[in-house]
Structures are given as structure tokens and as C-alpha cells.
Design a protein around this motif. Sequence first.
Motif, mmCIF file in Angstrom:
data_model
loop_
_atom_site.group_PDB
_atom_site.id
_atom_site.type_symbol
_atom_site.label_atom_id
_atom_site.label_comp_id
_atom_site.label_asym_id
_atom_site.label_seq_id
_atom_site.Cartn_x
_atom_site.Cartn_y
_atom_site.Cartn_z
ATOM 1 N N MET A 153 0.781 -1.077 -0.116
ATOM 2 C CA MET A 153 -0.162 -0.060 0.062
ATOM 3 C C MET A 153 0.838 1.226 -0.105
ATOM 4 N N PRO A 154 0.999 1.900 -1.163
ATOM 5 C CA PRO A 154 1.903 3.081 -1.101
ATOM 6 C C PRO A 154 1.346 4.069 -0.367
ATOM 7 N N LEU A 155 2.306 4.800 0.452
ATOM 8 C CA LEU A 155 1.936 5.797 1.387
ATOM 9 C C LEU A 155 2.427 7.098 0.736
ATOM 10 N N THR A 156 1.359 7.996 0.747
ATOM 11 C CA THR A 156 1.672 9.247 0.552
ATOM 12 C C THR A 156 2.501 10.164 1.759
ATOM 13 N N ARG A 157 3.283 11.155 1.239
ATOM 14 C CA ARG A 157 4.086 11.926 2.363
ATOM 15 C C ARG A 157 3.314 12.374 3.511
ATOM 16 N N LEU A 158 2.214 12.929 3.222
ATOM 17 C CA LEU A 158 1.344 13.114 4.366
ATOM 18 C C LEU A 158 0.844 12.082 5.380
ATOM 19 N N GLN A 159 0.711 11.153 4.591
ATOM 20 C CA GLN A 159 0.219 9.914 5.310
ATOM 21 C C GLN A 159 1.365 9.437 6.356
ATOM 22 N N LYS A 160 2.746 9.329 5.813
ATOM 23 C CA LYS A 160 3.751 9.023 6.553
ATOM 24 C C LYS A 160 3.887 10.006 7.744
ATOM 25 N N VAL A 161 3.791 11.233 7.175
ATOM 26 C CA VAL A 161 3.911 12.311 8.566
ATOM 27 C C VAL A 161 2.861 12.093 9.511
ATOM 28 N N LEU A 162 1.702 11.941 9.179
ATOM 29 C CA LEU A 162 0.834 11.580 10.062
ATOM 30 C C LEU A 162 0.842 10.482 11.084
ATOM 31 N N LEU A 163 1.441 9.346 10.205
ATOM 32 C CA LEU A 163 1.725 8.074 10.931
ATOM 33 C C LEU A 163 2.807 8.631 12.108
ATOM 34 N N LEU A 164 3.844 9.191 11.628
ATOM 35 C CA LEU A 164 4.943 9.572 12.680
ATOM 36 C C LEU A 164 4.415 10.192 13.765
ATOM 37 N N ILE A 165 3.698 11.246 13.520
ATOM 38 C CA ILE A 165 3.209 12.006 14.732
ATOM 39 C C ILE A 165 2.319 10.986 15.654
ATOM 40 N N LEU A 166 1.625 10.294 14.921
ATOM 41 C CA LEU A 166 0.923 9.200 15.785
ATOM 42 C C LEU A 166 1.595 8.201 16.662
ATOM 43 N N ALA A 167 2.596 7.951 16.213
ATOM 44 C CA ALA A 167 3.605 7.010 16.891
ATOM 45 C C ALA A 167 4.132 8.047 18.070
ATOM 46 N N ILE A 168 4.569 9.328 17.862
ATOM 47 C CA ILE A 168 4.824 10.239 18.813
ATOM 48 C C ILE A 168 3.911 10.181 19.904
ATOM 49 N N VAL A 169 2.754 10.383 19.527
ATOM 50 C CA VAL A 169 1.660 10.370 20.445
ATOM 51 C C VAL A 169 1.367 9.216 21.390
ATOM 52 N N ILE A 170 1.496 7.890 20.589
ATOM 53 C CA ILE A 170 1.484 6.757 21.434
ATOM 54 C C ILE A 170 2.586 6.431 22.203
ATOM 55 N N ILE A 171 3.918 7.001 21.965
ATOM 56 C CA ILE A 171 4.865 6.809 22.734
ATOM 57 C C ILE A 171 4.711 7.487 24.170
ATOM 58 N N LEU A 172 4.384 8.785 23.731
ATOM 59 C CA LEU A 172 4.019 9.978 24.902
ATOM 60 C C LEU A 172 3.035 9.091 25.902
ATOM 61 N N ASP A 173 2.006 8.539 25.284
ATOM 62 C CA ASP A 173 1.017 7.961 26.157
ATOM 63 C C ASP A 173 1.476 6.858 26.922
ATOM 64 N N LEU A 174 2.413 6.106 26.106
ATOM 65 C CA LEU A 174 2.939 4.787 26.868
ATOM 66 C C LEU A 174 3.730 5.236 28.115
ATOM 67 N N ALA A 175 4.409 6.646 27.953
ATOM 68 C CA ALA A 175 5.192 7.004 29.085
ATOM 69 C C ALA A 175 4.170 7.377 29.979
ATOM 70 N N ILE A 176 3.144 8.167 29.909
ATOM 71 C CA ILE A 176 2.301 8.433 30.836
ATOM 72 C C ILE A 176 1.597 7.325 31.496
ATOM 73 N N PHE A 177 1.304 6.176 30.793
ATOM 74 C CA PHE A 177 0.630 5.101 31.264
ATOM 75 C C PHE A 177 1.613 4.401 32.204
ATOM 76 N N ILE A 178 2.832 4.357 31.987
ATOM 77 C CA ILE A 178 3.940 3.539 32.828
ATOM 78 C C ILE A 178 4.130 4.645 33.957
ATOM 79 N N SER A 179 4.391 5.944 33.828
ATOM 80 C CA SER A 179 4.345 6.717 34.858
ATOM 81 C C SER A 179 3.402 6.869 35.819
ATOM 82 N N ILE A 180 2.068 6.734 35.695
ATOM 83 C CA ILE A 180 0.892 6.694 36.281
ATOM 84 C C ILE A 180 0.836 5.244 37.149
ATOM 85 N N SER A 181 1.111 4.389 36.149
ATOM 86 C CA SER A 181 1.128 2.805 36.877
ATOM 87 C C SER A 181 2.253 2.580 37.943
ATOM 88 N N LEU A 182 3.402 3.370 37.785
ATOM 89 C CA LEU A 182 4.405 3.269 38.878
ATOM 90 C C LEU A 182 3.971 4.100 39.971
#
Lengths: 140, 465
Positions: free
Chosen positions: B90-119
Motif C-alpha cells: 500500500m503506497p503511502l503518501t508523504r502526508l500519510q507518513k507524517v501523520l503516522l509519525l506524529i501518531l507514533a510520537i503521541v502513542i510513545i508519549l501515552d505509553l510514558a504517561i501510562f507507565i508513569s501513572i502505573s508506577l
Amino acid sequence: MLRSFLRITILGVVILWSVYQSVNYLNATKSLGSLEEDPVTIWESKFKKLKKALPADVKTVGYLADWDIQDIEYSNGDQHGEYVLVQYVLSPVIAVRGSEPEWIIGNLTPRAYKKWWSTTQGQYEVTFFKHNLYLIHRIE
Amino acid sequence: MSLPIVLIYLIPVFTGSLIVHLTWNRNDPKLLLLKFALGVGIGIGFTSLLYFMFLFTHQSWFLVLLLGILFLLSMISLRTWKPFPFFERMPLTRLQKVLLLILAIVIILDLAIFISISLRRPHGAWDSWAVWNRAARFIYRGGADWQRVFSDEFHWLFHADYPLLVPLTNAWVWDVLNFETTRVPVIQSGIYLFGSALLLFSALFVFRSIGTASLATIVLMGLPDFVGIGSNQLADTPLALFIAATAILFCLYSKYQQPQILALAGMTSALAAWTKNEGMIFLVSSLIGLFVISYKNKQAWLLAAWYFGGIVVPLLIVLFFRFKLAPSVDLFDSGLVEIWQRVTDVSRYTLTLKTFAGEFFNFHRWGYNAPSFLLYYLVLRQKDNTIGSRGLLAVLVMLVIQLLAYFAIYIITPHDLEWHLAFSLDRILLHIYPTALFLLFSVTVAPETILFPPKGATSFIIGTR
């Protein structure tokens, strides 16, 4: 043209705002407290000895706290919070409010304990624990 | 320690995915992720129901039973397997790649929040100690006496009437591990939190585009309250997941017109009722959604049969729990006269409306609000949609009914209204948040068509199948 500009602006704002709030919230989680001092774990350790002293066949205990003693000042929120924590820690023993059951857990400040003891002297056997905790046994 | 727990949780997750795949046996690589995401909730939900029944046998071979079921479903899947390409290029456009990258950043931040709260809060928040984890402890530690979890000796603060999906899940994992650890509820809450994100992403990927899916998931996981409550071992996120799953399944039916999809919608509706009392309300909303879907449909009875086929077993167990074991719901403890007095008290409506409006104008003070979502819709709305207007109408009707029911509950609550609103409204509005985002991003244009649209983008991005 204006519509396109508006659409692009909204998309940009939505994305930036979401990322900004995630970063913001990650920082805010620090205010939840330190990594070592979780209040529930502290309560669990406070109750360790008392739980051991409680006979294994006891399924329901009474719960006495400052809010049950007349003329003793207390914070309603704190009393509710402590009651919930005591029940959580004691599970699967049910802690019912009052002194009806044979075994009672006392979570009383020294003033409240003195006041309670002065009205009930002789009817109960009390084992003292740290942190203002008491295991009270009604004498038949 | 966490790895074995994750592996144990994977058993129901895969079981659920196979249930989804066997019920709706459509071989389409684009649907794989969505089937997996739907399987997360369905698998964990069904396992908790199974454990509930298993508790009556006083046996200790639950893991064997789970593995047996997974093996059986895998064998049936293999026998009916039709080969299809797992990964379509599935060829991705540049915009799709950028949005996926931003999503990955948000998910990593959320993972950090989840770990911080759980600890910092390994036992969760107030309601986790008072209700969900306490009930799990009663079931696991209670042994043969596990039914004391329903004792009417409990103060109302402990809500012994609340359904058991979340507590039973903790209890069966502890049972399999043979010891109690806070990591079990922590990981369970993580599964629902990130599972909700995966569900929204995979659904919008199927219905719309990768860009839309990424954007909606960024917005979902960018709301601090959703991540915070999802990290605190509460039952609100699982309920939100089941509500969203039902809505998505109704839309999937509208798109693919395969009635067996409604059997899955029946399952997720029943599991919502098995998660929280508000899920019982959703059961009614879901029935009305089914009516909207079936209205003037020549196959209406067939659709109803599939839906009830999916709902009947879990619902019977939920009703057995509700009417045979659980104490009465504290909201209805007072008499009819008292309830009538509250219903006719205008000041309660004013206060409730004001608080609802306040929450809509600023979701728990995080700057997100309903007017900005409305503006988003007005500026980016799309006239035609690929999901089918009937499915979206059903979702809209379900959301409105859910909201009205929540409003009505506040009017009749026997508890101090101000206190009740202050301590629950933000949480219960999150029940519909992922579904509302699904609806919003289903009726607005894909970001790919706004920013740098490549040639032929519209036909590729929106609904290739």
C-alpha cells in the motif's frame, strides 16, 4: 481558497494541540507523587501485623473511626478515603461501619480512642498497633 | 514478571480474534487489524464470562480450558482457511507518513504517561480500590467463599452491584499465575487503553483512509483525561471500547451487508452490560440502533436473529448475575415517591444542564470542547460517505440515547447531585468519546484530500473495497 486555508489551519491546530497536551500531561503525572510512596501500598504495610492478628475464620469485622465518636473533629473526605482503603486492604474480610460484629478494627486518633474507651470500658479487649490502629475484640 | 502476564492475556486476545474471524469469515487483508482489535475486547470479555461460570465448579484448571478453546478455534480456522495475501503493498503518501509519525510520537508519549501513572499508582485510583480491584481480591482471595463479593453487608461506596468483567479478568489471571500482583490490573488497563486506540485506527483505516485513522487516533490519545482514566484501572475505558466496537460493527454491516456482523454487535453490547451498569443502558441504545439498521430492511428478521444469536448467551449470564446474585443498584434504592420528587425538581435539571454544558465546553479543563469539534465538522464535512448513512444514523441515535440516559440518571440519583456530577460526569462522558470521534471522522473529509492530494488520491484513499 479561504475554505482550504481554514481546513489546513484546523488540521494543524488539532494535531499540534494533541501533541502539546500529551507532553503537558506527561509532565503533570509527576504531581501524582513519588515513585516510592504510593499511599495504598503504605496502607497495606500498616495493616500487615493487624491482619495476621485477626483470626482466620473471621469474615466480617466492625470498623470504628473518628467519624463514629461524638465531639471529635474529622475531615469527611479523609474518613471516607480511609474507610475505602481499609476495606481494600482487609479483603476478603468485609468491614462494616460500627461496633456490631465480634471483631472490630479501630482507626482512631489518640483523642478519639480515649473518648471511645471511656464509654465502653471493660466490654472489649484491645490490641494496639502502630499508626493509631486497634484490633478490638468484644468480650462475651 | 510482566512478560508472562502479557502472554497470558494474549490467550483471550487471540481467542477473541478467532471468534470474530469465524463469525465473520471475510478474507480481506485490510480487515485483519480491525478483526484483531475487535477480538481484544470480545476475547477478554468472553473469558471473564467463562471464568464466572467456572467459579461455580470450584476447579483449578482454567488455563487448560482456555488453551483448549484456543486450540479448538485455531483448528476450525485452519480447516476453513482460504489463502489470501497477508500484506498488500500500500503506497503511502508523504502526508500519510507524517501523520503516522506524529501518531507514533503521541502513542510513545501515552505509553510514558501510562507507565508513569502505573508506577506512581500501582493500585489505581479511588474507584479501583473501592470497586474493581477490591472485587477482584474478594473473588481471588475468597476461594470457595467468592460469592461474598455480592454481600449486602457492603457499604454502598463499594458498589457490590457492579458487573464483573474487569474484576473477574484480574481474578482469573491471578488464578492462573497462582499469586496476586498489581501488574495484572495494570496490564489489563493498558490493553483496553491502547486497544481502544487500535480499534478506532483500524476502523477508520477500513472505512476512510490511513490519514483519517491516524488523525482520529491522535485526537483520541491526545486527550489527557482519556489516557489518565485509561491508566487508572477503571472500567470506563473497557466500556468505551465495547460501545465503540458495537458502533463500528453496525457501520460494518451497513458497508458489507453481511448479517453475521450483527452477531458480533450483539456480543459487544452484552459485554458492555457485563462491564458497567451504564452498559445496561447501552444495551437499550444498541437495541434501538439495531432497529434503525433493520428499519424497512427486507432481511430485518434475519438481522435480528443474528444479533440475538450473538447476545443471548452473554446476556443470560449477565441477567443471572443481575437478578440472582448482585444486590440492588443503589440508584434505585429509594422509593417511587422520592424518585418522583427528584424528577419534578427543576433545580436538579438546571444544575445538571449547567454541569453538562461546562463539561462540553471544556473536557475536564484540557482545552478540548464540543464547539471546536462542531467547527471541525462544519469546515471539513463531507457530503457523501462510504459507510452508509443508515449505520452512521444508528451510531448517532445510540450516542444521543446514551447521553439522555446519563442525564436522566443524574436527575434521579439519591446521592448529593453536586457531588455525583463532580465525581463522575467527566468519566462517563468518556464512554462515548471514541465513538463520537469515529462518527466525526467518518463524516468529514480525509486529510489526504486537503493537504498535497496526489493524483487519483480520492479514489485510492476513500474506500478501495
